[in-house]
Design a protein around this motif. Structure first.
Motif, PDB file in Angstrom:
ATOM      1  N   ASP A  51       0.813  -1.214   0.000  1.00 54.65           N
ATOM      2  CA  ASP A  51       0.000   0.000   0.000  1.00 54.65           C
ATOM      3  C   ASP A  51       0.850   1.269   0.000  1.00 54.65           C
ATOM      4  OD1 ASP A  51      -2.325  -1.529   0.128  1.00 54.65           O
ATOM      5  OD2 ASP A  51      -2.219  -1.660   2.314  1.00 54.65           O
ATOM      6  N   SER A  64       3.438   3.723  -6.371  1.00 53.17           N
ATOM      7  CA  SER A  64       2.574   2.914  -5.516  1.00 53.17           C
ATOM      8  C   SER A  64       3.206   1.535  -5.415  1.00 53.17           C
ATOM      9  CB  SER A  64       1.167   2.808  -6.100  1.00 53.17           C
ATOM     10  OG  SER A  64       0.359   1.960  -5.313  1.00 53.17           O
ATOM     11  N   GLU A  82     -11.088  10.234  -8.091  1.00 54.43           N
ATOM     12  CA  GLU A  82     -10.023   9.324  -7.636  1.00 54.43           C
ATOM     13  C   GLU A  82     -10.556   8.551  -6.431  1.00 54.43           C
ATOM     14  OE1 GLU A  82      -7.210   7.077  -6.674  1.00 54.43           O
ATOM     15  OE2 GLU A  82      -6.696   8.353  -8.397  1.00 54.43           O
ATOM     16  N   ARG A  83     -10.450   7.239  -6.467  1.00 54.85           N
ATOM     17  CA  ARG A  83     -11.046   6.419  -5.407  1.00 54.85           C
ATOM     18  C   ARG A  83     -10.175   6.309  -4.157  1.00 54.85           C
ATOM     19  NH1 ARG A  83      -9.527   1.339  -4.472  1.00 54.85           N
ATOM     20  NH2 ARG A  83     -11.622   0.767  -3.784  1.00 54.85           N
ATOM     21  N   ASP A  84      -8.884   6.663  -4.255  1.00 57.21           N
ATOM     22  CA  ASP A  84      -7.949   6.450  -3.155  1.00 57.21           C
ATOM     23  C   ASP A  84      -7.700   7.757  -2.404  1.00 57.21           C
ATOM     24  OD1 ASP A  84      -5.824   5.815  -1.472  1.00 57.21           O
ATOM     25  OD2 ASP A  84      -4.882   4.484  -2.937  1.00 57.21           O
ATOM     26  N   GLN A  85      -8.259   7.854  -1.197  1.00 52.45           N
ATOM     27  CA  GLN A  85      -8.088   9.067  -0.397  1.00 52.45           C
ATOM     28  C   GLN A  85      -6.615   9.336  -0.096  1.00 52.45           C
ATOM     29  OE1 GLN A  85     -10.779  11.256   1.077  1.00 52.45           O
ATOM     30  NE2 GLN A  85      -8.888  12.445   0.987  1.00 52.45           N
ATOM     31  N   ARG A 106      -6.288  -0.580 -10.387  1.00 54.23           N
ATOM     32  CA  ARG A 106      -6.196  -1.074  -9.024  1.00 54.23           C
ATOM     33  C   ARG A 106      -5.303  -2.309  -9.085  1.00 54.23           C
ATOM     34  NH1 ARG A 106     -11.831  -2.522  -7.014  1.00 54.23           N
ATOM     35  NH2 ARG A 106     -12.123  -0.315  -7.525  1.00 54.23           N
TER      36      ARG A 106
END
Length: 263
Positions: free
Chosen positions: A6, A24, A91-94, A139
Motif C-alpha cells: 500500500d 505505488s 479518484e477512489r484512493d483518499q 487497481r
C-alpha cells in the motif's frame, strides 16, 4: 501499520530536477513537473494529450471528466494549455489525494477533485455533460472489471456531448487479450474507435500502455491527425482503425456486466 503493497511516495527525478514521480508499492503511477505542467513524461500521457489537442481549436476551454487522478498530470496540463476548462477528477484512493495535495503545487480553482468510484460518478453525471472523458483507472495494475463493460461504456457515451471523445489508457501484455476485449466493448457502444500506441505494443511484442479513443458517430475521430501525432512522438507510434482494427479485434467479444466475473 501500512503494508509495503500500500506504500505511496513521491520521489524526485534524478535527471530532471523539477520532476516528481508518484510510486505505488514501487510502481510508477504518474509524473509531474512541479514548475512546468506542460511537460509530459510518459508516452501514453502524451498520446492522450495529442487527442485532447485535436478535440477543439487551441486554447478553447473544455468540460472534462477524469476517471482516475493519480498526481493529476493531465488536469494540470489542461489547465495550462486550455485555461478556464471545467475539470472534474474522480479518484477512489483518499491516500493518493491527500499525498498529492500535500506535496505538489496547488490546482487552479476550476479543477475539482473528489474521492469516489468511477462508475458511480459516471452513472450520477448529467447527460451531455462533458466534452471529454479520460479514463486511467487501475487497481493493483489492473483495470477494475466494472469499468470495462458495455454497460459502463454506455454510461460514458450518455454523459459525453455529441462530438465528445472518450479516451482510455489500457495497460496490457502480449497477446493483448484485454485490449482486444476492451476495443470490442467500446465498438458495441460507440460509432468510431481507434487504438494508438508504440508499434511494438500493437504487434504484441512488449508490455506497456495503449490509448483507445472513441466517439459517438462513424468518422467522428480525427484519425489522420492522430496518426501523424503518434508518428511525431519521441517514441513513434502507430494507429489501428477500420479494417486494421477489425483484424486486431477479430474473435474478441464485448464484456457485459452479466458475463462470468472471471473474464
Amino acid at each position: 501499520m501500512n503494508r509495503a503493497a500500500d506504500r505511496l511516495e513521491l520521489v524526485a527525478d534524478p535527471v530532471r530536477r523539477t520532476g516528481r514521480t508518484l510510486l505505488s508499492a514501487g510502481v510508477e503511477q504518474s509524473y509531474v513537473d512541479v514548475e512546468d505542467p506542460r511537460h509530459l513524461h510518459f508516452e501514453y500521457v502524451r498520446r492522450i494529450a495529442s487527442a485532447v489537442e485535436l478535440a477543439a481549436p487551441a486554447g478553447v476551454p473544455l468540460r472534462v471528466l477524469h476517471l482516475g487522478g493519480g498526481a493529476l498530470t493531465l488536469p494540470r496540463w489542461l489547465a495550462a494549455t486550455r485555461p478556464g476548462s471545467g475539470q472534474r477528477v474522480v479518484e477512489r484512493d483518499q491516500a493518493v489525494v491527500d499525498l498529492v495535495a500535500r506535496e505538489l503545487p496547488p490546482l487552479p480553482p476550476e479543477v475539482r477533485v473528489e474521492v469516489a468510484d468511477a462508475r458511480d460518478a459516471v452513472t450520477a453525471a448529467g447527460t451531455d455533460a462533458y466534452d471529454l472523458v479520460i479514463a486511467d483507472i487501475y487497481r493493483a495494475a489492473r483495470m477494475p472489471r466494472h469499468v470495462r463493460t458495455v454497460e459502463f461504456a454506455a454510461q460514458v457515451a450518455r454523459v459525453l456531448r455529441p462530438g465528445g471523445l472518450y479516451l482510455v489508457n489500457v495497460t496490457d501484455l502480449p497477446p493483448l487479450v484485454g485490449t482486444r476485449v476492451q476495443v470490442a466493448t467500446l465498438r458495441a457502444v460507440f460509432g468510431d474507435v481507434c487504438v494508438v500506441g508504440d508499434r511494438r505494443m500493437l504487434r504484441g511484442r512488449r508490455y506497456g500502455n495503449l490509448v483507445l479513443a472513441a466517439s459517438h458517430h462513424p468518422g467522428g475521430l480525427p484519425v489522420g491527425r492522430l496518426a501523424v501525432a503518434a508518428l511525431r512522438d519521441p517514441i513513434p507510434g502507430g494507429l489501428l482503425h477500420a479494417a486494421a482494427l477489425d483484424t486486431f479485434v477479430a474473435g474478441a467479444r464485448p464484456l457485459a456486466d452479466a458475463d462470468d466475473a472471471g473474464r
